[in-house]
Write an enzyme that holds these catalytic residues in place. Structure first.
Site, mmCIF file in Angstrom:
data_model
loop_
_atom_site.group_PDB
_atom_site.id
_atom_site.type_symbol
_atom_site.label_atom_id
_atom_site.label_comp_id
_atom_site.label_asym_id
_atom_site.label_seq_id
_atom_site.Cartn_x
_atom_site.Cartn_y
_atom_site.Cartn_z
ATOM 1 N N GLU A 59 10.486 55.175 24.633
ATOM 2 C CA GLU A 59 9.324 54.419 24.134
ATOM 3 C C GLU A 59 9.708 53.372 23.085
ATOM 4 O OE1 GLU A 59 6.316 57.269 22.950
ATOM 5 O OE2 GLU A 59 5.646 57.465 25.018
ATOM 6 N N GLU A 117 6.029 60.342 31.825
ATOM 7 C CA GLU A 117 5.414 61.458 31.098
ATOM 8 C C GLU A 117 3.940 61.454 31.475
ATOM 9 O OE1 GLU A 117 6.098 61.302 26.871
ATOM 10 O OE2 GLU A 117 8.221 60.859 27.114
HETATM 11 C C1 GAL Z 1 5.367 60.510 24.039
HETATM 12 C C2 GAL Z 1 6.856 60.673 23.734
HETATM 13 C C3 GAL Z 1 7.283 62.123 23.904
HETATM 14 C C4 GAL Z 1 6.322 63.014 23.204
HETATM 15 C C5 GAL Z 1 4.929 62.799 23.701
HETATM 16 C C6 GAL Z 1 3.883 63.692 23.058
HETATM 17 O O1 GAL Z 1 4.840 59.362 23.514
HETATM 18 O O2 GAL Z 1 7.654 59.889 24.576
HETATM 19 O O3 GAL Z 1 8.577 62.274 23.401
HETATM 20 O O4 GAL Z 1 6.417 62.753 21.832
HETATM 21 O O5 GAL Z 1 4.568 61.464 23.456
HETATM 22 O O6 GAL Z 1 3.675 63.431 21.718
#
Ligand code: GAL
Length: 654
Positions: free
Chosen positions: A141, A295
């Site tokens: 990110e 994700e």
């Molecule tokens: C995303 C990040 C993950 C985790 C997730 C939940 O933005 O890439 O590593 O932090 O959020 O908070």
């Protein structure tokens, strides 16, 4: 098309790994993303790499037929590195942002660059030939490197030197005579550090700093990508973007990637919550091709506070919504809720207890469906006749000078996006350099910074028969963020057939406008009084000093049409006006899709697939035009299908 999961074997005892891998396979999971936060375990001491644990984890996964994407671990440099070197980023008060969370590194710092290259080289050489590894995620990110340290200040000055050549040219371009800011030595140029009593920096300096900070991240990533391409040319490279995040020029970042991925948490945590449809389309527009979700929300979100549990069926509905908008893989975050650390309450597919419960069963259902339909849907993508142009630079310029409430970039995009979608038209969100000729209608949100080149592209698009919709604050500035002297909309005046005689920044105050066809709508934010210079009047203001003067105009130019909107209105204004624009331009629509249902078409040569996703907890009845085969979900009756709460229908259509 793939189903995957983000997995952190380093959080768990090795004796558990086989159970995890088996459960993954049984849920239809065939790919995992690994290692993006594991630098301290991959290089526990400077220069001493230890890949043995990751080798063992990959072996266990590989035995179950699961492939891997590895993350370069540079979002979390290890403590030993920080102890030895000060690579902490500085905030605008030049205060170091130290150890204890993540992202505590300046991407411009030569030490960070060196160690990033070293760990990337070590990892890629080790895994280039591994049978389970298929690709790489750079870092995690990325954001623009909005750092205010001395390294950044020096590099910014060098960047300016390359850009402007001489101080004389820079002083002229930025207008530094204002407030006696003329520079006589490059070293005098500041970053936009916090200044006296909230005073604002020169907008020209500020915009150049935003460009520089974004380019810094792009060049940091490029060093990693070059290493991967050199050592593992058969692997793909992607990065997990953040939807509507806007500090970084995603178009530039993605040029170095094979495809983009993004992190989708529709369940109400980040600012784009509730706009997964728009964010998916923004992500597809970055490279104008399908993407991965790296994700995907699989449980309750939460750090210090805990969010709501998604409704039963909602996780699966969100996953299908991603596919409907062009995702070719959905990788769920994360496998199992972690026992420790900041994200203890960011729940994964499994709870802390590691038992396969209802979220596991829901993901497994999606996994089975996706794998079953994969061959048929493979190679399909979305094709639209309507586009909204997007630009990070315009967005930054509007952040530097918001002018009034309501002019924000995404607010502008949302107004049009959701109106088009209510009218049944799919939308692409693309850069101005994309091939515009395939679109019948293009919206230009406030194109505040207008270059000759952009003006020419847009004029040519209209001349060739396109319909262009202009908004207030178009063409106000040149690329130096300096006000133009031509009457507005400056370089687009002739194409638009209007000139802006006067304006009133309404903010939250309201006015009314009346269309020639009789309807009246409330408007706010901004009011431009238009003088018609060849255009015809579409609407006039009803009140205030502009009463009776044109608020919206339409102009035929070449073979195309330009609508100039001098103001922003309530949703019904867009639904009325854009409905007519779509008809006039002959855009194909699918009307009658009820609120709460996301309808998308994916196509390939010879086949069209309609995806219907009911995002609401109530049943919805949806038209299914001319569809022949049910691939998933309920069967249509008499051209309509009833979708149960959070249900999904996929149809092959003639
Ligand atoms: C995303 C990040 C993950 C985790 C997730 C939940 O933005 O890439 O590593 O932090 O959020 O908070």
């Amino acid at each position: 098309m793939r189903v995957g999961v983000d997995y952190y074997p380093e959080h768990w005892d090795e004796s558990r790994w086989e159970t995890d891998a088996r459960l993954m396979r049984e849920a239809g999971i065939s790919v995992v993303r690994l290692a993006e936060f594991s630098w301290c375990k991959l290089e526990p001491e400077e220069g001493k790499y230890d890949f043995s644990w990751l080798d063992r984890a990959l072996e266990v996964l590989h035995r179950e037929g699961i492939q891997a994407i590895l993350g370069t671990p540079t979002a979390t440099p290890p403590a030993w590195l920080h102890q030895r070197y000060d690579i902490y980023p500085r905030d605008a008060r030049r205060y170091p942002l130290g150890f204890g969370t993540r992202l505590q590194r300046c991407l411009n710092h030569p030490v960070m660059r060196r160690y990033s290259r070293l760990i990337t080289e070590a990892m890629v050489s080790h895994y280039a030939g591994h049978p389970a590894v298929i690709g790489w995620q750079t870092d995690n990110e990325f954001e623009a490197n909005l750092c205010y340290c001395d390294v950044c200040a020096d590099l910014f000055r060098q960047w300016l030197q390359r850009k402007y050549g001489s101080l004389q040219a820079l002083n002229k371009a930025w207008g530094t005579i204002f407030w006696s800011q003329e520079y006589t030595n490059w070293s005098q140029i500041p970053l936009p550090w916090v200044a006296r009593c909230g005073q604002s920096h020169n907008p020209s300096l500020w915009l150049d700093y935003r460009r520089f900070a974004s380019e810094s991240t792009v060049s940091f990533q490029r060093e990693q990508v070059e290493i991967i391409r050199r050592l593992a040319p058969h692997h793909f490279v992607t990065h997990n973007l953040m939807g509507l995040h806007d500090s970084l020029d995603y178009f530039a970042l993605a040029q170095d990637l094979d495809f983009v991925s993004w992190d989708n948490y529709p369940g109400g945590n980040w600012k784009e919550a509730g706009h997964a449809d728009l964010a998916h389309d923004v992500m597809r527009g970055i490279k104008q091709k399908n993407f991965w979700v790296m994700e995907e929300q699989s449980g309750i979100p939460g750090w210090e506070y805990i969010g709501r549990r998604p409704a039963l069926g909602q996780i699966r509905a969100w996953a299908w919504q991603a596919v409907a908008h062009g995702a070719d893989a959905v990788v769920f975050f994360r496998w199992r809720s972690c026992l420790y650390g900041t994200e203890q309450y960011w729940h994964g597919i499994l709870n802390h207890d590691g038992m396969p419960r209802r979220r596991y069963r829901e993901v497994a259902r999606f996994g089975e469906e996706m794998n079953r339909l994969s061959a048929e849907l493979d190679g399909t993508t979305l094709r639209h006749q309507v586009a909204i142009l997007s630009s990070y630079e315009q967005n930054w310029a509007l952040q530097i000078q918001p002018q009034v409430n309501g002019l924000g970039w995404w607010e502008q995009v949302r107004r049009f996006y959701y109106s088009f979608r209510r009218l049944g038209a799919g939308v692409d969100i693309i850069p101005i350099d994309a091939d515009l000729s395939q679109y019948r209608v293009i919206v230009l949100p406030s194109w505040y910074i207008l270059t000759e080149r952009d003006a020419q592209r847009l004029s040519e698009y209209v001349r060739q028969g396109g319909t262009l919709i202009l908004n207030p604050r178009t063409g106000v500035k040149n690329e130096r963020n300096v006000c133009r002297t031509e009457p507005l909309p400056s370089l687009l005046r002739e194409v638009a057939g209007v000139e802006i005689d006067d304006y009133d920044p309404l903010g939250t105050d309201e006015n009314r406008i009346r269309l020639r066809t009789g309807e009246e709508f409330t408007v706010s934010v901004w009011a431009d009084a238009l003088i018609l210079q060849g255009a015809e009047e579409v609407a006039v203001y009803a009140h205030s000093i502009f009463a009776g003067e044109p608020a919206i105009a339409r102009h035929r130019y070449g073979r195309g049409t330009v609508y100039t909107l001098g103001t922003y209105g309530e949703p019904a204004l867009y639904d009325t006006l854009l409905g007519r624009v779509l008809d006039e331009a002959g855009v194909e629509t699918m009307p009658g899709v009820p609120d709460g249902v996301d309808a998308c078409w994916r196509e390939k040569e010879g086949a069209r697939y309609l995806f219907l996703v009911n995002l609401r907890g109530e049943e919805r009845s949806v038209p299914v035009p001319g569809c022949v085969t049910v691939l998933l979900g309920a069967s249509p009756q008499g051209g309509m299908v009833n979708l149960a709460p959070y249900e999904v229908g996929i149809y092959r259509c003639s």
